[in-house]
Scaffold this motif. Structure first.
Motif, PDB file in Angstrom:
ATOM      1  N   LYS A 104       0.807  -1.224   0.000  1.00 20.84           N
ATOM      2  CA  LYS A 104       0.000   0.000   0.000  1.00 20.84           C
ATOM      3  C   LYS A 104       0.838   1.270   0.000  1.00 20.84           C
ATOM      4  CE  LYS A 104      -4.019  -2.003   0.286  1.00 20.84           C
ATOM      5  NZ  LYS A 104      -4.863  -2.134  -0.835  1.00 20.84           N
ATOM      6  N   VAL A 105       2.011   1.230  -0.611  1.00 24.53           N
ATOM      7  CA  VAL A 105       2.888   2.402  -0.666  1.00 24.53           C
ATOM      8  C   VAL A 105       3.294   2.656  -2.103  1.00 24.53           C
ATOM      9  CG1 VAL A 105       5.099   3.365   0.067  1.00 24.53           C
ATOM     10  CG2 VAL A 105       3.769   1.977   1.644  1.00 24.53           C
ATOM     11  N   TYR A 106       3.227   3.912  -2.523  1.00 25.23           N
ATOM     12  CA  TYR A 106       3.681   4.313  -3.844  1.00 25.23           C
ATOM     13  C   TYR A 106       4.675   5.447  -3.669  1.00 25.23           C
ATOM     14  CZ  TYR A 106      -0.381   1.774  -5.393  1.00 25.23           C
ATOM     15  OH  TYR A 106      -1.289   0.795  -5.624  1.00 25.23           O
ATOM     16  N   SER A 107       5.758   5.392  -4.381  1.00 26.55           N
ATOM     17  CA  SER A 107       6.760   6.432  -4.247  1.00 26.55           C
ATOM     18  C   SER A 107       7.489   6.629  -5.567  1.00 26.55           C
ATOM     19  CB  SER A 107       7.771   6.059  -3.169  1.00 26.55           C
ATOM     20  OG  SER A 107       8.755   7.054  -3.075  1.00 26.55           O
ATOM     21  N   LEU A 108       7.986   7.838  -5.731  1.00 26.09           N
ATOM     22  CA  LEU A 108       8.864   8.143  -6.859  1.00 26.09           C
ATOM     23  C   LEU A 108      10.227   8.441  -6.274  1.00 26.09           C
ATOM     24  CD1 LEU A 108       6.522  10.397  -8.994  1.00 26.09           C
ATOM     25  CD2 LEU A 108       7.044   7.993  -9.293  1.00 26.09           C
ATOM     26  N   GLU A 109      11.242   7.741  -6.741  1.00 32.25           N
ATOM     27  CA  GLU A 109      12.543   7.789  -6.098  1.00 32.25           C
ATOM     28  C   GLU A 109      13.397   9.003  -6.449  1.00 32.25           C
ATOM     29  OE1 GLU A 109      11.909   4.645  -3.792  1.00 32.25           O
ATOM     30  OE2 GLU A 109      13.844   5.583  -3.867  1.00 32.25           O
ATOM     31  N   ASN A 110      13.449   9.390  -7.698  1.00 32.17           N
ATOM     32  CA  ASN A 110      14.436  10.361  -8.129  1.00 32.17           C
ATOM     33  C   ASN A 110      13.763  11.638  -8.626  1.00 32.17           C
ATOM     34  OD1 ASN A 110      16.346  11.837  -9.564  1.00 32.17           O
ATOM     35  ND2 ASN A 110      17.499  10.005 -10.093  1.00 32.17           N
ATOM     36  N   GLU A 111      13.819  12.661  -7.821  1.00 37.47           N
ATOM     37  CA  GLU A 111      13.144  13.925  -8.128  1.00 37.47           C
ATOM     38  C   GLU A 111      13.599  14.521  -9.461  1.00 37.47           C
ATOM     39  OE1 GLU A 111      13.171  18.422  -6.318  1.00 37.47           O
ATOM     40  OE2 GLU A 111      13.637  16.747  -5.007  1.00 37.47           O
ATOM     41  N   GLU A 166       6.968  20.961  -7.294  1.00 42.56           N
ATOM     42  CA  GLU A 166       8.224  21.467  -6.746  1.00 42.56           C
ATOM     43  C   GLU A 166       9.206  20.402  -6.283  1.00 42.56           C
ATOM     44  OE1 GLU A 166       9.170  24.672  -6.617  1.00 42.56           O
ATOM     45  OE2 GLU A 166       7.362  25.184  -7.726  1.00 42.56           O
ATOM     46  N   ASN A 167       8.769  19.374  -5.567  1.00 46.64           N
ATOM     47  CA  ASN A 167       9.730  18.430  -4.999  1.00 46.64           C
ATOM     48  C   ASN A 167       9.152  17.024  -4.896  1.00 46.64           C
ATOM     49  OD1 ASN A 167       8.267  18.182  -2.481  1.00 46.64           O
ATOM     50  ND2 ASN A 167       9.038  20.203  -1.965  1.00 46.64           N
ATOM     51  N   LYS A 168      10.022  16.072  -4.531  1.00 47.58           N
ATOM     52  CA  LYS A 168       9.650  14.660  -4.480  1.00 47.58           C
ATOM     53  C   LYS A 168       8.511  14.398  -3.510  1.00 47.58           C
ATOM     54  CE  LYS A 168      11.397  10.122  -3.250  1.00 47.58           C
ATOM     55  NZ  LYS A 168      10.265   9.809  -2.436  1.00 47.58           N
ATOM     56  N   SER A 169       8.568  14.975  -2.326  1.00 46.89           N
ATOM     57  CA  SER A 169       7.507  14.705  -1.348  1.00 46.89           C
ATOM     58  C   SER A 169       6.167  15.233  -1.855  1.00 46.89           C
ATOM     59  CB  SER A 169       7.850  15.300   0.014  1.00 46.89           C
ATOM     60  OG  SER A 169       7.967  16.706  -0.078  1.00 46.89           O
ATOM     61  N   GLU A 170       6.201  16.325  -2.584  1.00 44.66           N
ATOM     62  CA  GLU A 170       4.970  16.853  -3.155  1.00 44.66           C
ATOM     63  C   GLU A 170       4.450  15.945  -4.263  1.00 44.66           C
ATOM     64  OE1 GLU A 170       3.158  21.132  -4.621  1.00 44.66           O
ATOM     65  OE2 GLU A 170       5.310  20.912  -4.378  1.00 44.66           O
ATOM     66  N   ILE A 171       5.360  15.406  -5.076  1.00 44.53           N
ATOM     67  CA  ILE A 171       4.963  14.458  -6.122  1.00 44.53           C
ATOM     68  C   ILE A 171       4.321  13.235  -5.477  1.00 44.53           C
ATOM     69  CG2 ILE A 171       5.821  12.875  -7.899  1.00 44.53           C
ATOM     70  CD1 ILE A 171       8.030  14.968  -8.462  1.00 44.53           C
ATOM     71  N   ASP A 172       4.971  12.691  -4.443  1.00 48.02           N
ATOM     72  CA  ASP A 172       4.431  11.522  -3.748  1.00 48.02           C
ATOM     73  C   ASP A 172       3.043  11.821  -3.186  1.00 48.02           C
ATOM     74  OD1 ASP A 172       6.638   9.960  -4.276  1.00 48.02           O
ATOM     75  OD2 ASP A 172       7.577  10.342  -2.323  1.00 48.02           O
ATOM     76  N   TYR A 173       2.922  12.970  -2.531  1.00 48.44           N
ATOM     77  CA  TYR A 173       1.643  13.349  -1.949  1.00 48.44           C
ATOM     78  C   TYR A 173       0.566  13.447  -3.026  1.00 48.44           C
ATOM     79  CZ  TYR A 173      -2.083  16.212  -0.068  1.00 48.44           C
ATOM     80  OH  TYR A 173      -3.315  16.680   0.285  1.00 48.44           O
ATOM     81  N   LEU A 174       0.880  14.153  -4.110  1.00 43.77           N
ATOM     82  CA  LEU A 174      -0.112  14.335  -5.170  1.00 43.77           C
ATOM     83  C   LEU A 174      -0.487  13.018  -5.832  1.00 43.77           C
ATOM     84  CD1 LEU A 174       1.214  17.655  -6.735  1.00 43.77           C
ATOM     85  CD2 LEU A 174      -0.864  17.361  -5.363  1.00 43.77           C
ATOM     86  N   LEU A 175       0.472  12.139  -6.032  1.00 49.22           N
ATOM     87  CA  LEU A 175       0.144  10.832  -6.617  1.00 49.22           C
ATOM     88  C   LEU A 175      -0.728  10.011  -5.680  1.00 49.22           C
ATOM     89  CD1 LEU A 175       3.454   9.786  -8.375  1.00 49.22           C
ATOM     90  CD2 LEU A 175       1.273  10.315  -9.462  1.00 49.22           C
TER      91      LEU A 175
END
Length: 171
Positions: A87-94, A108-117
């Motif tokens: 149950k985890v989705y992540s993008l590794e390389n900003e 703007e950043n990786k954590s924002e991409i993860d949150y939005l996804l």
């Protein structure tokens, strides 16, 4: 040699053709799997499982789909099974994501991409990853996810709307 010719050579027992096919797609399948796993080692395992399943299913492959879509379909199913477990989705390389997702430059950043996804439905998230992360066309996305092309387009369009709206609300 094109993919279908390699497949035919593999069926005839040509190990060099199998190595060529793996070399051609290994990096992109690994990148795809890494987007579904936080654990790099697990993404590597999923990549290897993808090729194992590919070679096991080779006798039944009839070339009705584009080979690349067929391969990503196998990876997709393995990643879905994995996501059900974690149950985890992540993008590794900003930086890599910024380069690959021209239409998503406003992120703007990786954590924002993860949150939005993660605010997207699983179907929308998958469509966005395939479209922008793997740069596949809508027809290929439709084949991989088992929907029609208009549905794939709609999922991406709606996901982008949701992501943009959420980002505006956060600022």
């Amino acid at each position: 040699m094109n993919d279908d010719a390699l497949v035919e050579q593999i069926r005839l027992g040509n190990e060099a053709a199998a190595e060529e096919l793996i070399n051609r797609y290994y990096a992109s399948i690994l990148r795809y799997c890494r987007r579904h796993c936080l654990n790099v080692e697990r993404a590597e395992d999923l990549t290897q499982e993808t090729f194992l399943k590919l070679f096991q299913s080779m006798p039944g492959y009839q070339g009705k789909k584009k080979f690349k879509a067929y391969l990503y379909t196998i990876a997709n199913h393995l990643c879905i099974d994995e996501s059900r477990r974690t149950k985890v989705y992540s993008l590794e390389n900003e930086e890599e994501i910024r380069q690959e997702c021209d239409e998503l430059r406003w992120i703007e950043n990786k954590s924002e991409i993860d949150y939005l996804l993660n605010i997207l439905s699983p179907e929308q998230r998958e469509a966005v990853i395939l479209r922008f992360g793997e740069q596949l066309g809508f027809m290929e996305i439709a084949k991989i996810t088992g929907c029609n092309m208009r549905t794939a387009q709609s999922r991406v369009r709606n996901a982008l709307k949701i992501m943009r709206k959420e980002q505006k609300n956060e600022r």
